[in-house]
Design a protein around this motif. Structure first.
Motif, PDB file in Angstrom:
ATOM      1  N   GLN B  24      27.823 -32.331  -0.166  1.00  0.00           N
ATOM      2  CA  GLN B  24      28.980 -31.615   0.383  1.00  0.00           C
ATOM      3  C   GLN B  24      28.999 -30.148  -0.058  1.00  0.00           C
ATOM      4  O   GLN B  24      29.395 -29.263   0.715  1.00  0.00           O
ATOM      5  N   GLU B  27      26.403 -28.405   2.005  1.00  0.00           N
ATOM      6  CA  GLU B  27      26.913 -28.326   3.382  1.00  0.00           C
ATOM      7  C   GLU B  27      27.917 -27.171   3.519  1.00  0.00           C
ATOM      8  O   GLU B  27      27.870 -26.413   4.495  1.00  0.00           O
ATOM      9  N   LYS B  28      28.787 -27.067   2.528  1.00  0.00           N
ATOM     10  CA  LYS B  28      29.820 -26.012   2.580  1.00  0.00           C
ATOM     11  C   LYS B  28      29.169 -24.634   2.586  1.00  0.00           C
ATOM     12  O   LYS B  28      29.591 -23.739   3.333  1.00  0.00           O
ATOM     13  N   SER B  31      27.378 -24.123   5.984  1.00  0.00           N
ATOM     14  CA  SER B  31      28.356 -23.906   7.051  1.00  0.00           C
ATOM     15  C   SER B  31      28.994 -22.526   6.909  1.00  0.00           C
ATOM     16  O   SER B  31      29.212 -21.820   7.908  1.00  0.00           O
ATOM     17  N   GLY B  32      29.310 -22.134   5.693  1.00  0.00           N
ATOM     18  CA  GLY B  32      29.916 -20.812   5.468  1.00  0.00           C
ATOM     19  C   GLY B  32      29.002 -19.696   5.955  1.00  0.00           C
ATOM     20  O   GLY B  32      29.452 -18.743   6.615  1.00  0.00           O
ATOM     21  N   ILE B  43      35.415 -24.164  13.585  1.00  0.00           N
ATOM     22  CA  ILE B  43      35.141 -25.479  12.991  1.00  0.00           C
ATOM     23  C   ILE B  43      36.471 -26.101  12.612  1.00  0.00           C
ATOM     24  O   ILE B  43      37.295 -25.471  11.957  1.00  0.00           O
ATOM     25  N   TYR B  50      36.134 -38.680   9.264  1.00  0.00           N
ATOM     26  CA  TYR B  50      35.153 -37.823   8.592  1.00  0.00           C
ATOM     27  C   TYR B  50      34.284 -37.240   9.703  1.00  0.00           C
ATOM     28  O   TYR B  50      33.149 -37.660   9.913  1.00  0.00           O
ATOM     29  N   ASN B  52      34.084 -33.627  12.729  1.00  0.00           N
ATOM     30  CA  ASN B  52      34.596 -32.320  13.096  1.00  0.00           C
ATOM     31  C   ASN B  52      34.199 -31.966  14.528  1.00  0.00           C
ATOM     32  O   ASN B  52      33.282 -32.554  15.099  1.00  0.00           O
ATOM     33  N   HIS B  53      34.949 -31.033  15.087  1.00  0.00           N
ATOM     34  CA  HIS B  53      34.509 -30.327  16.282  1.00  0.00           C
ATOM     35  C   HIS B  53      34.054 -28.948  15.828  1.00  0.00           C
ATOM     36  O   HIS B  53      34.718 -28.306  15.004  1.00  0.00           O
ATOM     37  N   ASP B  62      16.830 -24.123  21.622  1.00  0.00           N
ATOM     38  CA  ASP B  62      15.955 -24.295  20.454  1.00  0.00           C
ATOM     39  C   ASP B  62      16.652 -23.842  19.175  1.00  0.00           C
ATOM     40  O   ASP B  62      16.570 -24.510  18.144  1.00  0.00           O
ATOM     41  N   HIS B  65      19.185 -26.441  18.069  1.00  0.00           N
ATOM     42  CA  HIS B  65      18.622 -27.611  17.392  1.00  0.00           C
ATOM     43  C   HIS B  65      18.145 -27.272  15.982  1.00  0.00           C
ATOM     44  O   HIS B  65      18.346 -28.061  15.049  1.00  0.00           O
ATOM     45  N   LEU B  68      21.276 -27.097  13.831  1.00  0.00           N
ATOM     46  CA  LEU B  68      21.896 -28.416  13.590  1.00  0.00           C
ATOM     47  C   LEU B  68      21.037 -29.273  12.659  1.00  0.00           C
ATOM     48  O   LEU B  68      21.553 -29.934  11.753  1.00  0.00           O
ATOM     49  N   PHE B  74      22.412 -33.564   7.804  1.00  0.00           N
ATOM     50  CA  PHE B  74      21.955 -33.944   9.150  1.00  0.00           C
ATOM     51  C   PHE B  74      21.495 -35.402   9.238  1.00  0.00           C
ATOM     52  O   PHE B  74      21.839 -36.098  10.211  1.00  0.00           O
ATOM     53  N   ILE B  79      25.518 -36.472  16.012  1.00  0.00           N
ATOM     54  CA  ILE B  79      25.964 -35.237  16.656  1.00  0.00           C
ATOM     55  C   ILE B  79      25.890 -35.392  18.169  1.00  0.00           C
ATOM     56  O   ILE B  79      24.898 -35.862  18.712  1.00  0.00           O
ATOM     57  N   VAL B  81      26.296 -33.026  21.570  1.00  0.00           N
ATOM     58  CA  VAL B  81      26.300 -31.625  21.984  1.00  0.00           C
ATOM     59  C   VAL B  81      26.755 -31.511  23.437  1.00  0.00           C
ATOM     60  O   VAL B  81      26.230 -32.207  24.308  1.00  0.00           O
TER      61      VAL B  81
END
Lengths: 92, 92, 92, 92, 92, 92, 92, 92, 92, 92
Positions: B24, B27-28, B31-32, B43, B50, B52-53, B62, B65, B68, B74, B79, B81
């Motif tokens: 986590q 991930e944070k 994502s940030g 987000i 658990y 998100n959109h 490309d 992907h 992501l 992952f 996911i 799309v």
């Protein structure tokens, strides 16, 4: 307070092209007003479908239902509502 | 070019709390960074799940992907799309 | 503001009976507090399933997610949230 | 004895606006009577849909079917019934 | 009051053959008692599946949940409950 | 040999009330005869739906199809057939 | 009496290659015997899946369940049974 | 003869990173050979998923199953096969 | 080369009984010819449904589509095609 | 940039054979042009269905939606779009 929606439109076969055009014109005006007042903060076409994703910012559930059921094409739309909360990883 | 995603996270039972916390944290940070560079333009947590959109702005399929599949979590995410186009009623 | 939820519980097979009992005791206390403070205004068992329908009264989406993700058994629950509005035929 | 229901309404395209208004008026009266007599103990609009969640308190299955099939709009409704039992964590 | 159920059994992989046999023996006794006392009025194997249809006659929803959750194999069963009413064409 | 069925009825919108009443009267007679001869050994209304569960006792698959396709309302019914076997826990 | 089945096989991850090979050898023998005695009148692999369509000819539902539950890999198979009747256009 | 496939990969949790890397290396070689010999005429990653669409050109169903079940990761793949025919609007 | 199909028939409500009978007569003739020439090697009614399972033996995908789209009732049928391969346990 | 689509066609019952033929002629011309200009790089009939898989090469999402919604039969098609990325095992 934010909600993501997905709206799918399906006109019944008996509507004429003129009736459909009228619905679409009123829908455009209604949607534009909601965007200008900040109720709709994002609206996107889903590629290949007569459908959209819309991001709403409203004070509460009752307001959202009032707004959604006020769409001129509401009787011909299937709407799915997803309530959103702040994401812990969001930097905004 | 915009894409809406829905990501659902499910950790396998054998992961320890420390391993999950490490995932986590990474991930944070990941994502940030994507938010700061403008790749993620929205987000939101889906209430009660658990999941998100996420709204992505990337130059092509490309790149999306690559972004992501680079999420640390992952392997534990499902996911979906949805490619987006400009909506004719959008005023922006 | 009201929301209906459906929660389905599924423990992973490696949990011991003692661990499950501990989860259930903490869940009972957490749920009782939410009922006493008026956040949960109705909770019912779905017959034949380890699942419930719960009616929440919270000020907004963020609070609901905070409450739901605070359930001790949250990692083992699948939760579906349905936002509710006043029904035009309601006499209350 | 409690049951949660979800009712989705879909009128066939050949009904006129007047016919629909008449159905809705009779529905409102029928629903109001059920609320006043304590058969319906909760009714909520599902946000964004022509649908509701309803909580019924009836003596038995037969009574519930009689009540549900008596709704003026019953032929145009899809109803899902979930029997409820007392929840062990309920404090009421 | 009658309810139709469908029960699907799925044992987790870590159970030994002896443990499964023990569950099945206790299940048989429990089920036999319910049949002798008239709570189960019909039980049938679904061809090709580890599943059954069961017809229950109980005084109310709470009793049905108590009976169902008392099955020794309840933690390993997925149960779907359908409340039944008298059919207008029934001659019994 | 036993089979459980679930039948869901949906009339097309162009049928008149008189036509529907005629279908229902013929259906009642047909169903009553099947019950009297022991082909239908149980018929129950599914609460809240224009649907039933029916338990058939017939000598073989061909007879069951002949009986089912002979229902006056067969063209308007969606039927799901589940073949049943003796349950090892049955005491009957 | 004919039944079409679809069987999908999924081994749990803890089985060794030797255990799986043993299951498959016993399955081949069991299936061969059923074909030689005329109980299985057709067996086909579904392209790209660990699954098959099988056509059974048995005297009744009970026999079919006995045959199906006797497959060595029955605990690892998901079986869907479709009862068949003579087709009015069949020339055989 | 052409077939479109969709393959979804899901490794069981007990595989080590080295085992997964080995599977992927063998998969890459196997897939490369099929492309060089013209059996696979198109392979694309599905954005955001551990999945692909693959277009196969093979002489018959048996060959396709042989090719698909020969993938090193076949036990960990869910494959859906769609047989294709020439489209009347195709200009090729 | 073998394919299993499932065909479900649904006539639109505006067809007259005579039109339906005409479709069925032409369907019977078309189906009979396919059986006599060995293209259809098995056809069975699915009990309780206006549907069938059909086993086709054709040289390739294009021929199968030509045959299927030639059915007089093709516009009113929903067809699902499953390509079949030789089963390793088949003794034929 | 590549996208795989699946398009399913369903004409409403009120269209005449002439109207359908006209739609199909215009569709053929539109589709042919897209193939000649390289926008459609593959189009295949799905065996047994009034449906196709199409592989599009377009510069971006907006162009794809413009192309798809320009199909003469767009109002009668259900389209599912899957964005594609380069596959790591692709040798092209």
């Amino acid at each position: 307070m934010l909600y993501m929606t997905r709206m799918d439109v399906a006109f019944p076969p008996h509507l004429s092209a003129a009736q459909i055009a009228d619905f679409q014109a009123r829908e455009k005006e209604y949607s534009g007003n909601l965007q200008r007042e900040g109720t709709i903060v994002g609206i996107w076409r889903i590629v290949g479908e007569y459908a959209n994703h819309c991001l709403f910012d409203v004070p509460d559930n009752d307001t959202l239902h009032e707004v959604l059921s006020g769409f001129p094409m509401f009787p011909y739309m299937k709407i799915k509502v997803t309530p959103l909360a702040k994401h812990p990883n969001s930097i905004s």
